[in-house]
Design an enzyme around this catalytic site. Structure first.
Site, PDB file in Angstrom:
ATOM      1  N   TYR A   1      44.621  45.499  44.434  1.00 24.70           N
ATOM      2  CA  TYR A   1      44.924  44.920  43.116  1.00 24.70           C
ATOM      3  C   TYR A   1      44.078  45.648  42.075  1.00 24.70           C
ATOM      4  O   TYR A   1      42.866  45.697  42.189  1.00 24.70           O
ATOM      5  CB  TYR A   1      44.534  43.454  43.173  1.00 24.70           C
TER       6      TYR A   1
ATOM      7  N   HIS B   1      38.186  31.664  33.681  1.00 28.44           N
ATOM      8  CA  HIS B   1      37.307  31.339  34.806  1.00 28.44           C
ATOM      9  C   HIS B   1      36.484  30.118  34.434  1.00 28.44           C
ATOM     10  O   HIS B   1      35.477  30.242  33.748  1.00 28.44           O
ATOM     11  CB  HIS B   1      36.347  32.494  35.099  1.00 28.44           C
TER      12      HIS B   1
ATOM     13  N   TYR C   1      45.290  31.605  47.234  1.00 29.90           N
ATOM     14  CA  TYR C   1      44.131  32.459  47.011  1.00 29.90           C
ATOM     15  C   TYR C   1      43.217  31.932  45.904  1.00 29.90           C
ATOM     16  O   TYR C   1      42.011  31.759  46.084  1.00 29.90           O
ATOM     17  CB  TYR C   1      44.598  33.889  46.677  1.00 29.90           C
ATOM     18  N   HIS C   2      43.833  31.676  44.748  1.00 32.20           N
ATOM     19  CA  HIS C   2      43.044  31.291  43.573  1.00 32.20           C
ATOM     20  C   HIS C   2      42.366  29.939  43.763  1.00 32.20           C
ATOM     21  O   HIS C   2      41.345  29.660  43.162  1.00 32.20           O
ATOM     22  CB  HIS C   2      43.942  31.278  42.343  1.00 32.20           C
TER      23      HIS C   2
ATOM     24  N   LYS D   1      33.728  28.054  26.884  1.00 30.82           N
ATOM     25  CA  LYS D   1      34.470  29.242  27.293  1.00 30.82           C
ATOM     26  C   LYS D   1      35.134  29.787  26.038  1.00 30.82           C
ATOM     27  O   LYS D   1      35.793  29.056  25.309  1.00 30.82           O
ATOM     28  CB  LYS D   1      35.574  28.862  28.296  1.00 30.82           C
TER      29      LYS D   1
ATOM     30  N   ASP E   1      39.391  34.125  28.570  1.00 39.04           N
ATOM     31  CA  ASP E   1      38.786  34.013  29.895  1.00 39.04           C
ATOM     32  C   ASP E   1      39.014  32.611  30.477  1.00 39.04           C
ATOM     33  O   ASP E   1      38.549  31.629  29.934  1.00 39.04           O
ATOM     34  CB  ASP E   1      37.273  34.286  29.729  1.00 39.04           C
TER      35      ASP E   1
HETATM   36  C1  B12 Z   1      36.523  32.895  41.251  1.00 35.27           C
HETATM   37  C2  B12 Z   1      37.070  34.068  40.490  1.00 35.27           C
HETATM   38  C3  B12 Z   1      38.350  33.948  39.991  1.00 35.27           C
HETATM   39  C4  B12 Z   1      39.194  32.694  40.146  1.00 35.27           C
HETATM   40  C5  B12 Z   1      38.814  31.752  38.998  1.00 35.27           C
HETATM   41  C6  B12 Z   1      38.961  30.295  39.307  1.00 35.27           C
HETATM   42  C7  B12 Z   1      38.394  29.416  38.236  1.00 35.27           C
HETATM   43  N1  B12 Z   1      39.134  28.419  37.834  1.00 35.27           N
HETATM   44  O1  B12 Z   1      37.294  29.629  37.765  1.00 35.27           O
HETATM   45  C8  B12 Z   1      40.603  33.305  40.048  1.00 35.27           C
HETATM   46  C9  B12 Z   1      41.029  33.750  41.408  1.00 35.27           C
HETATM   47  C10 B12 Z   1      41.672  32.384  39.452  1.00 35.27           C
HETATM   48  C11 B12 Z   1      40.318  34.519  39.195  1.00 35.27           C
HETATM   49  C12 B12 Z   1      41.259  35.140  38.440  1.00 35.27           C
HETATM   50  C13 B12 Z   1      41.027  36.274  37.678  1.00 35.27           C
HETATM   51  N2  B12 Z   1      39.901  37.025  37.688  1.00 35.27           N
HETATM   52 CO1  B12 Z   1      38.350  36.518  38.563  1.00 35.27          CO
HETATM   53  N3  B12 Z   1      36.723  36.245  39.598  1.00 35.27           N
HETATM   54  C14 B12 Z   1      36.314  35.240  40.300  1.00 35.27           C
HETATM   55  C15 B12 Z   1      34.984  35.622  40.986  1.00 35.27           C
HETATM   56  C16 B12 Z   1      35.331  36.126  42.357  1.00 35.27           C
HETATM   57  C17 B12 Z   1      33.942  34.528  41.100  1.00 35.27           C
HETATM   58  C18 B12 Z   1      33.634  33.740  39.840  1.00 35.27           C
HETATM   59  C19 B12 Z   1      33.081  32.379  40.196  1.00 35.27           C
HETATM   60  O2  B12 Z   1      33.736  31.362  39.980  1.00 35.27           O
HETATM   61  N4  B12 Z   1      31.909  32.312  40.819  1.00 35.27           N
HETATM   62  C20 B12 Z   1      31.292  31.055  41.221  1.00 35.27           C
HETATM   63  C21 B12 Z   1      30.645  30.409  39.983  1.00 35.27           C
HETATM   64  C22 B12 Z   1      29.944  29.122  40.365  1.00 35.27           C
HETATM   65  O3  B12 Z   1      29.720  31.342  39.521  1.00 35.27           O
HETATM   66  P1  B12 Z   1      29.572  31.817  38.013  1.00 35.27           P
HETATM   67  O4  B12 Z   1      30.761  31.475  37.197  1.00 35.27           O
HETATM   68  O5  B12 Z   1      29.080  33.195  37.995  1.00 35.27           O
HETATM   69  O6  B12 Z   1      28.430  30.829  37.472  1.00 35.27           O
HETATM   70  C23 B12 Z   1      27.096  30.923  37.936  1.00 35.27           C
HETATM   71  C24 B12 Z   1      26.217  31.802  37.050  1.00 35.27           C
HETATM   72  O7  B12 Z   1      26.897  32.884  36.475  1.00 35.27           O
HETATM   73  C25 B12 Z   1      25.679  30.861  36.045  1.00 35.27           C
HETATM   74  N5  B12 Z   1      26.502  30.453  34.922  1.00 35.27           N
HETATM   75  C26 B12 Z   1      27.782  30.696  34.602  1.00 35.27           C
HETATM   76  N6  B12 Z   1      28.158  30.060  33.492  1.00 35.27           N
HETATM   77  C27 B12 Z   1      27.100  29.398  33.068  1.00 35.27           C
HETATM   78  C28 B12 Z   1      26.927  28.565  31.959  1.00 35.27           C
HETATM   79  C29 B12 Z   1      25.701  27.962  31.788  1.00 35.27           C
HETATM   80  C30 B12 Z   1      25.576  27.025  30.659  1.00 35.27           C
HETATM   81  C31 B12 Z   1      24.618  28.214  32.687  1.00 35.27           C
HETATM   82  C32 B12 Z   1      23.305  27.603  32.528  1.00 35.27           C
HETATM   83  C33 B12 Z   1      24.811  29.048  33.766  1.00 35.27           C
HETATM   84  C34 B12 Z   1      26.035  29.630  33.964  1.00 35.27           C
HETATM   85  O8  B12 Z   1      25.428  29.731  36.857  1.00 35.27           O
HETATM   86  C35 B12 Z   1      26.490  29.558  37.798  1.00 35.27           C
HETATM   87  C36 B12 Z   1      25.916  29.021  39.073  1.00 35.27           C
HETATM   88  O9  B12 Z   1      25.219  29.960  39.780  1.00 35.27           O
HETATM   89  C37 B12 Z   1      34.493  36.780  40.054  1.00 35.27           C
HETATM   90  C38 B12 Z   1      33.608  37.804  40.728  1.00 35.27           C
HETATM   91  C39 B12 Z   1      32.254  37.242  41.089  1.00 35.27           C
HETATM   92  N7  B12 Z   1      31.913  37.259  42.348  1.00 35.27           N
HETATM   93  O10 B12 Z   1      31.556  36.760  40.238  1.00 35.27           O
HETATM   94  C40 B12 Z   1      35.837  37.382  39.595  1.00 35.27           C
HETATM   95  C41 B12 Z   1      35.928  38.059  38.231  1.00 35.27           C
HETATM   96  C42 B12 Z   1      35.157  37.254  37.224  1.00 35.27           C
HETATM   97  N8  B12 Z   1      37.358  37.992  37.942  1.00 35.27           N
HETATM   98  C43 B12 Z   1      37.795  39.016  37.306  1.00 35.27           C
HETATM   99  C44 B12 Z   1      39.135  39.177  36.849  1.00 35.27           C
HETATM  100  C45 B12 Z   1      39.477  40.492  36.231  1.00 35.27           C
HETATM  101  C46 B12 Z   1      40.087  38.153  36.978  1.00 35.27           C
HETATM  102  C47 B12 Z   1      41.503  38.206  36.408  1.00 35.27           C
HETATM  103  C48 B12 Z   1      41.482  38.441  34.924  1.00 35.27           C
HETATM  104  C49 B12 Z   1      42.324  39.255  37.145  1.00 35.27           C
HETATM  105  C50 B12 Z   1      43.622  39.578  36.507  1.00 35.27           C
HETATM  106  N9  B12 Z   1      43.684  40.654  35.776  1.00 35.27           N
HETATM  107  O11 B12 Z   1      44.569  38.877  36.685  1.00 35.27           O
HETATM  108  C51 B12 Z   1      42.085  36.820  36.792  1.00 35.27           C
HETATM  109  C52 B12 Z   1      42.453  35.937  35.611  1.00 35.27           C
HETATM  110  C53 B12 Z   1      41.608  34.758  35.410  1.00 35.27           C
HETATM  111  C54 B12 Z   1      41.563  34.118  34.052  1.00 35.27           C
HETATM  112  N10 B12 Z   1      42.463  33.213  33.714  1.00 35.27           N
HETATM  113  O12 B12 Z   1      40.677  34.383  33.283  1.00 35.27           O
HETATM  114  C55 B12 Z   1      36.726  40.043  37.106  1.00 35.27           C
HETATM  115  C56 B12 Z   1      36.241  40.165  35.678  1.00 35.27           C
HETATM  116  C57 B12 Z   1      35.925  41.613  35.340  1.00 35.27           C
HETATM  117  C58 B12 Z   1      34.816  41.849  34.425  1.00 35.27           C
HETATM  118  N11 B12 Z   1      34.002  40.893  34.035  1.00 35.27           N
HETATM  119  O13 B12 Z   1      34.660  42.977  34.044  1.00 35.27           O
HETATM  120  C59 B12 Z   1      35.640  39.602  38.156  1.00 35.27           C
HETATM  121  C60 B12 Z   1      34.221  39.913  37.742  1.00 35.27           C
HETATM  122  C61 B12 Z   1      35.973  40.295  39.474  1.00 35.27           C
HETATM  123  C62 B12 Z   1      35.965  41.802  39.385  1.00 35.27           C
HETATM  124  N12 B12 Z   1      34.853  42.462  39.592  1.00 35.27           N
HETATM  125  O14 B12 Z   1      36.976  42.385  39.126  1.00 35.27           O
HETATM  126  N13 B12 Z   1      39.045  34.921  39.328  1.00 35.27           N
END
Ligand code: B12
Ligand SMILES: Nc1nc2c(ncn2[C@@H]2O[C@H](COP(=O)(O)OP(=O)(O)OP(=O)(O)O)[C@@H](O)[C@H]2O)c(=O)[nH]1
Ligand SMILES: [Mg+2]
Lengths: 718, 321
Positions: A82, A597, A236-237, A591, A595
């Site tokens: 992808y 996510h 998946y999602h 948000k 975006d």
């Molecule tokens: C899960 C995920 C998805 C899920 C999202 C589900 C959902 N409802 O959230 C699904 C599968 C739907 C998805 C889809 C897409 N995704 Co996505 N996704 C991810 C993934 C694998 C994990 C994100 C996540 O949820 N982590 C778990 C949570 C708990 O962690 P977190 O958000 O990082 O939050 C932690 C910290 O960051 C921090 N934090 C975050 N926010 C905040 C706020 C506060 C106040 C505080 C204190 C802390 C904090 O604390 C949290 C706890 O530790 C990331 C890659 C990665 N491993 O990070 C890619 C990623 C974010 N996705 C990406 C992309 C491109 C997409 C799509 C746009 C793909 C596409 N072209 O179709 C789509 C569209 C989504 C959309 N509508 O925006 C890219 C973004 C690229 C970039 N940044 O340059 C990433 C980075 C993957 C990649 N390397 O390609 N995705």
């Protein structure tokens, strides 16, 4: 129970208990799904199974052992990576390079404005153009995307749901203008709107008209595009958003049932469209569970389709694409991700997937670089060419553990499916918001396990790398991409036959009002060079744009930490803060941009509230201006921006500016969480960001830092 | 006081800070808050205060979004106070109302503030009344107060608002039997929401249940008639009728002096409440400083004196201080 009571078993049990000093009854572990995993499985565990038939073979009903008799012995799975970013030109280059290096199918990732039906020149998408996928505004972009890629030979998968009409139309017209008739086009359109409302968040219209669009596409393609999969029903999602495997499995199949009903309501015969339904699952780190899930999925789908009265064998068989889990990959010590992805890939293969995407090791940092993408692809090439996994079909069949796990998963999922059916099906459930909430609950539990250390993530909460490696990141200049796209849009608008565009858009609106098939009309509009945004807006006039109302779980995170010292330390600080300041620390979690996510934002919000904060939860898709107004009116102490789709460099400075515009003396502190490459930290700090919380951040530690920062700010000003 | 001027000029940040002040539990803030409110009371605006209550999930926020959109299009300025009930065991809360007020929250002619109710009685939080005085002085035409539940209708109606409306969902007519009296007495408008799609016939039925319920109500001296209205917040239907009804009730009640009487009563009530609060606060301070309670209760436990003697002695002691 004969075997269990046999001498052998008793002897084994004795030895086990002697070695472990644990009573066997207490030695089981429990999975996220609530399934008990025993230390040993025996023949007794596969007697009297409910769903699995031990005598069936690959390609035979109930298809547990695989959709085909020969599976990979005849042809290996399709390596389908992808990808998509920036402009059509750059993505086209990238695709062609990959195809030369051994990739077989294409899979297009569109950018978020395209997903949500906005053209690149729309004010609402300033930070998002070309950032998280490729920007497509008109059929001309689509033609560039497939330049030198013959569409009658290449199978193309497109992840498109919200703006499915203009984008699928563009694909069809691009084919036509390559002289490929639509009946020769092969590939898949995701077209799965229900999971958008649940987890993926790129919906445009409300659920009911959205379901009509899905059905229109199934109808049209079943008649005109026999080689094209009309839908990819995606779990998946859900798993990526936090669902456990039972939820993923059950909701996906229940979604499938809803789509079948939607297509049937068009008067189609089930066997006319069911063979072109395809599936998509995530493969996470729970190795055996994932294998069992794919086997269970096929088993259950067979039963479901049989109950629907399908006769054609192809209608009974679940074919699926899989992707290794992105959320299992870490920002810390990122080379570990190569190893995680390899195990997940093996799991998908042992489960019998038809095609596979493997993630790159920089997943939690940014879109993959050429180099990280190459390693990800090679993971599969090595599996196919060096390990011998293709030589035997379903090699784990007959394993007491796998078969029993397959059955157990099937049973659990079936219970949920029946529950949803009794509530009137998935569309109703989705409207009520129940599945989304269940998934968020599951996600919150997982977070609590990692934060408390009861689940080990190597390099994150244990075995940390003292010297984190520096990795290159792909950088996309969205301003440049946006300017390029706007220029192209303007050129096309200047040269097209405006009258023809207006007429075809008017026809589309009429078709929507009269409830006739929308894809045919949308193809005409796109052929006349209407833009993706114009087609989407035309339908918005009739259907309106959907805004999700969001519910929140509460108490799930806190419950996991009852009596935990670090947790209580934060709640104590919060209580002291309240006494000193006359109110609790108040944080607005937002948000911005397109975006979608929301997993992280939702988890952080509920966890902070559990620790005693007052948390304002903003809706999705806010503009920086809206956020500033919201923050100031509620006089919050801090704004936490959760940003994962790389819009931060545009949107965060914009927010800082908007805050000052409303209140030049604003003392609100701003911090940022989500996917942010280290290379951007300085930029954000220069923009007065107080703290950055990247992937893997421990929420309790983050909360403590936030309250300390807020207190500091207050003291400084007093 | 600079803050007063800023509020009257309608500066968003100043209004917000002032609301924080009146909600604060800190003693110093309470004093300042009283000063601020006294000054603002000398500069009253022209706001009409409308309360919207109803059971959880009936669509209060969605209705306010929908009705609010209708009003801002007509150039009214709207202040909204949403009292959010979602407090948790630890005392924190998630304030999610604004995810349902997406369009109006963008509009420059609105001011929307969520407040956690903190489980305080009646779902109305500390400072709601004061917050509405601030918004009034700041020039908002309408002040909407959203609270959950029906239990607090009395507090809300007699305390805070000029018009109290109850939002209910289709099918809720059956519950009327039990709660008829309180509701019919205190609500001025009954809004049956979700009058759309499959729910339409149920909604109509509910509306007629309410209509017959209010017919039991004995109209007291020429107050405005109570009304039952059917709306769909999602489809934005029935909104003209809501504003019409509000305006009718206001003008009728103004004509027959009910409007001012109600405000006067609320004022008296408020003063009484404040007096009680101040006395209670002072007494508590004394009790803390005094220490005779623990001494004397020990004596009671030791059987040295009688309980009533102790109580009398303590009260005497506190009053003399
Ligand atoms: C899960 C995920 C998805 C899920 C999202 C589900 C959902 N409802 O959230 C699904 C599968 C739907 C998805 C889809 C897409 N995704 Co996505 N996704 C991810 C993934 C694998 C994990 C994100 C996540 O949820 N982590 C778990 C949570 C708990 O962690 P977190 O958000 O990082 O939050 C932690 C910290 O960051 C921090 N934090 C975050 N926010 C905040 C706020 C506060 C106040 C505080 C204190 C802390 C904090 O604390 C949290 C706890 O530790 C990331 C890659 C990665 N491993 O990070 C890619 C990623 C974010 N996705 C990406 C992309 C491109 C997409 C799509 C746009 C793909 C596409 N072209 O179709 C789509 C569209 C989504 C959309 N509508 O925006 C890219 C973004 C690229 C970039 N940044 O340059 C990433 C980075 C993957 C990649 N390397 O390609 N995705
Ligand atoms: N069919 C229909 N649904 C509605 C309508 N208004 C609201 N809803 C739905 O009802 C649910 C609850 O709406 P809210 O506006 O959050 O209700 P609320 O009364 O403010 O809820 P709380 O503040 O949590 O007590 C949402 O799912 C809305 O989409 C309506 O007019 N018709
Ligand atoms: Mg509400």
């Amino acid at each position: 129970m004969k075997t269990k009571n046999s001498d052998n078993y008793t002897k084994w049990q004795k030895s086990f208990e002697r070695e472990t000093k644990i009573d066997l009854n207490e030695a089981s572990s429990e999975t996220d799904e609530g399934i008990e995993i025993k230390p040993v499985y025996t023949k007794a565990d596969i007697e009297n199974l409910s769903f699995v038939d031990n005598d069936s073979l690959p390609g035979q009903l109930p298809y547990t052992r695989g959709p085909k008799a020969s599976m990979y012995t005849n042809r290996p799975w399709t390596i389908r990576q992808y990808a998509g970013f920036s402009t059509a030109e750059e993505s086209n280059d990238f695709y062609k390079k990959n195809l030369k290096s051994g990739q077989k199918g294409l899979s297009v990732a569109f950018d978020l404005p395209t997903h949500r039906g906005y053209d690149s020149d729309d004010d609402l998408v300033m930070g998002d153009v070309g950032k998280a996928g490729v920007a497509i505004d008109t059929v001309e972009d689509m033609k560039i995307l497939f330049n030198d890629i013959p569409l009658d030979q290449m199978s193309v998968s497109m992840t498109m749901n919200g703006a499915v009409l203009p984008v699928l139309s563009s694909f069809i017209v691009a084919g036509e203008e390559q002289n490929v008739n639509k009946n020769l086009l092969s590939g898949t359109i995701q077209n799965d709107i229900l999971k958008e409302f649940m987890v993926r968040n790129t919906y445009i219209y409300p659920p009911d008209p959205s379901m009509k669009i899905v059905a229109d596409i199934i109808e049209f393609t079943s008649k005109e595009m026999p080689k094209f999969n009309s839908i990819s029903i995606s779990g998946y999602h859900m798993q990526e958003a936090g669902a456990d495997n039972v939820l993923e499995l059950a909701y996906t199949l229940a979604d499938g049932m809803e789509y079948v009903r939607a297509a049937l309501s068009k008067g189609l015969d089930i066997d006319d469209f069911a063979p072109r339904l395809s599936f998509f699952f995530a493969i996470g780190t729970d190795f055996f569970m994932e294998i069992a899930k794919l086997r269970a999925a096929r088993t259950l789908w067979y039963k479901i389709m049989k109950d629907f009265g399908a006769k054609n064998e192809k209608s009974l068989i679940l074919r699926t694409h899989c992707q290794t889990s992105g959320v299992s990959l870490t920002e810390k010590d990122p080379y570990n991700n190569i190893i995680r992805t390899s195990y997940e890939a093996l799991s998908a293969i042992l489960g019998g997937t038809q095609s596979l995407h493997t993630n790159s090791f920089d997943e939690a940092i940014a879109l993959p670089t050429d180099e990280s993408a190459r390693i990800a692809r090679n993971t599969q090439l090595i599996l196919q060419n060096e390990t011998g996994v293709t030589n035997t079909v379903d090699p784990l069949a007959g394993s007491y553990f796998i078969e029993s796990l397959t059955d157990e998963l099937s049973k659990k999922a079936w219970d949920i499916i029946e529950e949803i059916e009794s509530l009137g099906g998935m569309t109703k459930a989705v409207k009520a918001g129940v599945p989304k909430l269940k998934i968020e609950e599951s996600a919150t539990k997982k977070q609590a396990k990692v934060d408390s250390g009861s689940r080990v993530v190597v390099g994150v909460n244990k075995f940390k790398n003292p010297k984190e490696p520096k990795v290159d990141v792909r950088v996309i200049d969205n301003n440049r991409v946006r300017d390029d796209q706007i220029k192209k849009i303007n050129d096309i608008k200047a040269s097209r036959d405006q009258k023809a565009v207006d007429e075809s858009l008017a026809k589309l609106v009429t078709a929507a009002k009269e409830d006739s098939n929308l894809l045919a009309c949308s193809i005409d509009a796109i052929k006349n060079r209407a833009t993706v945004g114009e087609v989407s807006k035309a339908l918005e006039q009739v259907y309106g744009r959907h805004f999700a109302t969001s519910l929140s779980v509460s108490g799930v995170y806190g419950k996991h930490f009852e009596g935990d010292e670090d947790f209580m330390n934060v709640t104590k600080k919060v209580n002291i803060f309240e006494v000193e300041n006359g109110r609790r620390p108040r944080v607005l979690v937002v948000k911005m941009g397109q975006d979608g996510h929301d997993r992280g934002a939702k988890i952080v919000a509920t966890s902070f509230a559990d620790m005693g904060f007052d948390v304002d939860m903003g809706p999705l898709f806010q503009s920086p201006k809206d956020v500033a107004k919201d923050a100031i009116e509620n006089d919050v102490h801090a704004i936490g921006v959760s940003t994962l789709a790389a819009g931060h460099k545009t949107l965060v400075p914009e927010l800082m500016k908007s805050l000052k515009e409303i209140d030049s003396k604003s003392k609100i502190i701003v911090f940022v969480g989500g996917v942010i490459p280290e290379q951007d930290y300085d930029f954000l700090y220069e923009n007065n960001i107080s703290a950055i919380f990247g992937p893997g951040s421990n929420i309790i530690e983050s909360a403590e830092k936030v309250i300390d920062l807020i207190s500091d700010k207050i003291h400084k000003h007093n | 006081m600079q803050l007063v001027e800023k509020i009257i000029k309608g500066e968003r940040a100043a209004i917000a800070k002032a609301i924080t002040l009146v909600e604060s539990s800190r003693e110093n803030d309470k004093k300042e808050s009283r000063k601020l409110i006294s000054e603002l009371l000398n500069k009253p605006g022209k706001s009409i205060r409308v309360g919207f209550s109803g059971p959880p999930g009936v669509g209060k926020s969605t209705f306010i979004e929908s009705f609010g959109r209708y009003l801002v299009e007509k150039n009214y300025k709207l202040g909204i106070l949403a009292i959010d009930p979602s407090s948790q065991i630890t005392g924190g809360s998630i304030l999610g109302d604004k995810t349902r007020m997406i369009e109006i929250s963008k509009n420059p002619n609105t001011f929307i503030r969520s407040t956690p109710s903190r489980g305080s009685l009646g779902g109305i939080s500390v400072g709601t009344r004061e917050a509405s005085i601030i918004l009034d002085a700041a020039g908002y035409d309408f002040i909407f107060i959203e609270t959950v539940g029906v239990g607090q209708s009395e507090t809300m109606a007699t305390n805070l608002v000029d018009i109290f409306s109850l939002i209910v969902g289709p099918g809720s007519g059956d519950e009327l039997q039990g709660i008829k009296k309180g509701i019919t007495e205190y609500a001025d408008i009954f809004i049956v929401n979700k009058n759309d799609g499959d729910l339409k016939s149920e909604a109509s039925k509910t509306a007629s249940d309410y209509k017959s319920a209010i017919s039991y109500y004995k109209k007291s001296n020429n107050t405005a008639d109570k009304e039952v209205l059917l709306v769909s917040a999602i489809e934005q239907t029935g909104m003209e009728k809501v504003i019409e009804t509000i305006q009718n009730i206001v003008s009728q009640n103004k004509k027959n002096k009910n409007f001012d009487e109600r405000r006067a009563k609320q004022f008296t009530y408020w003063i009484e409440e404040e007096v009680k609060e101040i006395i209670q606060f002072n007494i508590q301070k004394k009790i803390k400083a005094d220490g005779s309670i623990s001494q004397l209760s020990q004596k009671v436990m030791d059987g040295k004196i009688q309980m009533f003697e102790a109580i009398e002695a303590i009260t005497q002691n506190l009053q003399n201080k």
